[in-house]
Write a protein that holds these residues in place. Structure first.
Motif, PDB file in Angstrom:
ATOM      1  N   TYR A 164       0.838  -1.204   0.000  1.00 13.02           N
ATOM      2  CA  TYR A 164       0.000   0.000   0.000  1.00 13.02           C
ATOM      3  C   TYR A 164       0.870   1.249   0.000  1.00 13.02           C
ATOM      4  N   TRP A 165       1.896   1.272   0.870  1.00 18.34           N
ATOM      5  CA  TRP A 165       2.774   2.433   0.921  1.00 18.34           C
ATOM      6  C   TRP A 165       3.494   2.635  -0.411  1.00 18.34           C
ATOM      7  N   MET A 166       3.963   1.539  -1.014  1.00 19.53           N
ATOM      8  CA  MET A 166       4.658   1.658  -2.301  1.00 19.53           C
ATOM      9  C   MET A 166       3.718   2.226  -3.366  1.00 19.53           C
ATOM     10  N   GLU A 167       2.461   1.792  -3.355  1.00 21.14           N
ATOM     11  CA  GLU A 167       1.498   2.328  -4.307  1.00 21.14           C
ATOM     12  C   GLU A 167       1.243   3.811  -4.060  1.00 21.14           C
ATOM     13  N   GLN A 168       1.246   4.228  -2.804  1.00 25.08           N
ATOM     14  CA  GLN A 168       1.066   5.643  -2.491  1.00 25.08           C
ATOM     15  C   GLN A 168       2.215   6.469  -3.022  1.00 25.08           C
ATOM     16  N   ILE A 169       3.425   5.949  -2.907  1.00 23.66           N
ATOM     17  CA  ILE A 169       4.601   6.660  -3.403  1.00 23.66           C
ATOM     18  C   ILE A 169       4.541   6.762  -4.926  1.00 23.66           C
ATOM     19  N   ARG A 170       4.185   5.670  -5.593  1.00 23.40           N
ATOM     20  CA  ARG A 170       4.067   5.697  -7.061  1.00 23.40           C
ATOM     21  C   ARG A 170       2.990   6.680  -7.496  1.00 23.40           C
ATOM     22  N   TYR A 171       1.893   6.741  -6.744  1.00 26.15           N
ATOM     23  CA  TYR A 171       0.781   7.628  -7.085  1.00 26.15           C
ATOM     24  C   TYR A 171       1.222   9.093  -7.018  1.00 26.15           C
ATOM     25  N   ILE A 172       2.071   9.415  -6.060  1.00 25.61           N
ATOM     26  CA  ILE A 172       2.536  10.790  -5.891  1.00 25.61           C
ATOM     27  C   ILE A 172       3.361  11.218  -7.097  1.00 25.61           C
ATOM     28  N   TYR A 173       4.182  10.307  -7.595  1.00 21.25           N
ATOM     29  CA  TYR A 173       5.066  10.661  -8.718  1.00 21.25           C
ATOM     30  C   TYR A 173       4.440  10.233 -10.012  1.00 21.25           C
TER      31      TYR A 173
END
Length: 173
Positions: A164-173
């Protein structure tokens, strides 16, 4: 002559869930526990090396050596394998090379990249950390701490949080 167990298993008092006022509170408590566990892991490694009379390595450096294992990897790959809170992986790798625990060489394909691997001294340090972790796993198993809930279920949940955290980081960039 009877052998002494170097790390006796002490009974651990049962902990009961504390009712959180909300899921957010429970999540925030989990984050605090993770932070404390990470600091405690470093303290455990530090204490082990002090007992062995080794003061040349920091706990972060010992964990870097452990995570490097028998692989040959780049510094970036090593950074992504472990948690090195508040540390500079490049600086620590440089120190480990100077101390003779890690060998490094430029990659043939990309001369900007450096591959690292353990020297025999580094392999010995890795074995000490692996022995420490094995002793702790045995003690935790004997105490039943890993059973309720099962450590495999806990790990699955943390992998889901990680995803979930990795997806949040990808979503930001």
């Amino acid at each position: 002559m009877p052998q002494r167990n170097p790390s006796p298993v002490r009974p651990v008092p049962a902990l009961r869930p504390v009712p959180a006022t909300s899921r957010t509170d429970a999540y925030l408590e989990s984050l605090q526990i993770l932070e404390r566990l990470h600091r405690l892991l470093q303290d455990i490694v530090k204490d082990e090396f002090e007992r062995l009379g080794r003061s040349d390595l920091t706990p972060v450096q010992a964990l870097l050596i452990y995570n490097l294992g028998m692989s040959e990897v780049t510094a970036g790959e090593l950074r992504s394998r472990g948690m090195y809170q508040g540390s500079n992986v490049s600086y620590n790798l440089k120190k480990l090379v100077e101390l003779g625990y890690v060998h490094h060489e430029r990659c043939e394909m990309d001369r900007r990249s450096v591959k690292v691997r353990l020297t025999p001294d580094g392999q010995e340090v890795r074995e000490r950390v692996a022995d420490l972790f094995a002793r702790h796993a045995e003690g935790l198993e004997l105490s039943g701490i890993l059973d309720d809930p099962a450590i495999e279920a806990v790990n699955l949940q943390w992998r889901r949080v990680e995803r979930y955290w990795m997806e949040q980081i990808r979503y930001i960039y």
